[in-house]
Design a protein around this motif. Structure first.
Motif, mmCIF file in Angstrom:
data_model
loop_
_atom_site.group_PDB
_atom_site.id
_atom_site.type_symbol
_atom_site.label_atom_id
_atom_site.label_comp_id
_atom_site.label_asym_id
_atom_site.label_seq_id
_atom_site.Cartn_x
_atom_site.Cartn_y
_atom_site.Cartn_z
ATOM 1 N N MET A 1 -31.521 42.221 48.693
ATOM 2 C CA MET A 1 -31.043 42.215 47.318
ATOM 3 C C MET A 1 -29.531 42.358 47.330
ATOM 4 O O MET A 1 -28.988 43.242 48.004
ATOM 5 C CB MET A 1 -31.676 43.378 46.544
ATOM 6 N N GLY A 2 -28.842 41.460 46.628
ATOM 7 C CA GLY A 2 -27.391 41.539 46.622
ATOM 8 C C GLY A 2 -26.787 41.047 45.326
ATOM 9 O O GLY A 2 -27.346 40.172 44.663
ATOM 10 N N SER A 3 -25.634 41.621 44.981
ATOM 11 C CA SER A 3 -24.915 41.246 43.770
ATOM 12 C C SER A 3 -23.553 40.675 44.132
ATOM 13 O O SER A 3 -22.867 41.203 45.018
ATOM 14 C CB SER A 3 -24.710 42.468 42.872
ATOM 15 N N SER A 4 -23.164 39.598 43.460
ATOM 16 C CA SER A 4 -21.850 39.000 43.644
ATOM 17 C C SER A 4 -21.642 38.647 45.123
ATOM 18 O O SER A 4 -22.418 37.884 45.685
ATOM 19 C CB SER A 4 -20.768 39.942 43.110
ATOM 20 N N ALA A 5 -20.621 39.213 45.794
ATOM 21 C CA ALA A 5 -20.438 38.934 47.213
ATOM 22 C C ALA A 5 -21.623 39.450 48.025
ATOM 23 O O ALA A 5 -22.001 38.863 49.041
ATOM 24 C CB ALA A 5 -19.132 39.554 47.714
ATOM 25 N N GLY A 6 -22.222 40.546 47.562
ATOM 26 C CA GLY A 6 -23.438 41.028 48.221
ATOM 27 C C GLY A 6 -24.576 40.046 48.057
ATOM 28 O O GLY A 6 -25.458 39.948 48.913
ATOM 29 N N GLY A 7 -24.558 39.291 46.947
ATOM 30 C CA GLY A 7 -25.534 38.224 46.754
ATOM 31 C C GLY A 7 -25.303 37.093 47.729
ATOM 32 O O GLY A 7 -26.255 36.473 48.217
ATOM 33 N N HIS A 8 -24.035 36.826 48.017
ATOM 34 C CA HIS A 8 -23.737 35.828 49.051
ATOM 35 C C HIS A 8 -24.301 36.276 50.395
ATOM 36 O O HIS A 8 -24.928 35.490 51.112
ATOM 37 C CB HIS A 8 -22.220 35.614 49.169
ATOM 38 N N LEU A 9 -24.110 37.542 50.724
ATOM 39 C CA LEU A 9 -24.601 38.048 52.002
ATOM 40 C C LEU A 9 -26.122 37.997 52.066
ATOM 41 O O LEU A 9 -26.709 37.628 53.095
ATOM 42 C CB LEU A 9 -24.098 39.474 52.226
ATOM 43 N N ALA A 10 -26.784 38.337 50.954
ATOM 44 C CA ALA A 10 -28.242 38.276 50.908
ATOM 45 C C ALA A 10 -28.734 36.836 51.053
ATOM 46 O O ALA A 10 -29.726 36.566 51.747
ATOM 47 C CB ALA A 10 -28.759 38.871 49.602
ATOM 48 N N ALA A 11 -28.044 35.894 50.412
ATOM 49 C CA ALA A 11 -28.423 34.485 50.530
ATOM 50 C C ALA A 11 -28.105 33.947 51.925
ATOM 51 O O ALA A 11 -28.862 33.148 52.479
ATOM 52 C CB ALA A 11 -27.704 33.652 49.464
ATOM 53 N N LEU A 12 -26.986 34.403 52.496
ATOM 54 C CA LEU A 12 -26.600 33.913 53.824
ATOM 55 C C LEU A 12 -27.576 34.381 54.895
ATOM 56 O O LEU A 12 -27.962 33.596 55.776
ATOM 57 C CB LEU A 12 -25.184 34.378 54.153
ATOM 58 N N VAL A 13 -28.001 35.639 54.824
ATOM 59 C CA VAL A 13 -28.954 36.122 55.821
ATOM 60 C C VAL A 13 -30.318 35.458 55.645
ATOM 61 O O VAL A 13 -31.151 35.460 56.551
ATOM 62 C CB VAL A 13 -29.064 37.677 55.758
ATOM 63 N N SER A 14 -30.520 34.831 54.474
ATOM 64 C CA SER A 14 -31.766 34.112 54.198
ATOM 65 C C SER A 14 -31.698 32.642 54.597
ATOM 66 O O SER A 14 -32.717 31.941 54.534
ATOM 67 C CB SER A 14 -32.089 34.189 52.691
#
Length: 231
Positions: free
Chosen positions: A76-89
């Protein structure tokens, strides 16, 4: 199910209201969660991704200890953390320094992804969040911007997604969520997408006492329903 959380902060810091606050909300609703203290600027790619992978592997390795199913791990990630969550996926290339111990033998791909107003494109000037891109890759963007843009990396191995954003977000363009959802659709990845008409960037749980925030706050119940549905 366990949820591994990456707070936002443009890869410069980690916002508590998108980390600890999420964890407390999830705990109140019966979910085990972990907030990751991943490396940010001056550390750059691939170190944040290495930290994200290690976090997922650590949770899986200790699944019995935590009383969770190692095959039901969400990020689960928000903003740049959302990028990290999507990237690890989506980013499955090997990274140097992996494979150091038994923990690293665990699968680093999550089973589900939860993205809150995510940064997705790291190269398109009309879509990218310049601060996140520079903090993640450097001023020159290191020639790797397309290689770390999750919408270009989606494959049939990418996990199902829950995504929400606001149409009015003037910091991270809502098109980031739309282009990612489109690629997920093209690859047959089950996705739930919610776009709210109003609301500033970085609302988190959206607890402000005003009309717009109360409307956006629906996303929390929608997430709980989605987690129940996919579980």
């Amino acid at each position: 199910m366990a949820i591994v959380i990456f707070a936002g902060g443009a890869y410069h810091n980690r916002a508590e209201h998108e980390g600890k606050a999420y964890a407390e909300f999830l705990k109140e609703n019966g979910y085990v969660s972990f907030v990751v203290d991943y490396r940010v600027y001056p550390h750059r790619f691939p170190l944040p991704l290495l930290d994200a992978r290690r976090a997922i592997r650590t949770v899986r390795y200790n699944a019995e200890k935590y009383g969770i199913d190692k095959n039901k791990i969400a990020v689960m990630g928000s903003s740049a953390g959302g990028h990290l969550a999507a990237l690890v996926s989506t980013y499955f290339e090997p990274i140097e320094f992996e494979g150091i111990d038994e923990i690293d033998k665990e699968n680093c791909i999550p089973n589900f992804q939860i993205l809150c107003y995510p940064v997705i494109s790291m190269f398109d000037i009309e879509l990218m969040h310049l601060g996140s891109s520079k903090n993640f890759l450097g001023d020159s963007l290191d020639g790797k911007a397309k290689e770390v843009s999750p919408h270009l990396l989606v494959s049939p191995k990418t996990p199902p997604a829950f995504i929400w954003h606001t149409f009015a977000d003037n910091i991270v363009n809502v098109q980031n969520s739309l282009i990612y959802a489109e690629k997920l659709k093209q690859n047959g990845i089950k996705t739930e997408l919610h776009i709210f008409p109003d609301g500033q960037h970085g609302l988190g749980l959206s607890k402000n006492d005003n009309r717009i925030s109360k409307h956006v706050a629906q996303w929390t119940n929608l997430l709980l329903e989605w987690l129940e549905y996919i579980n």
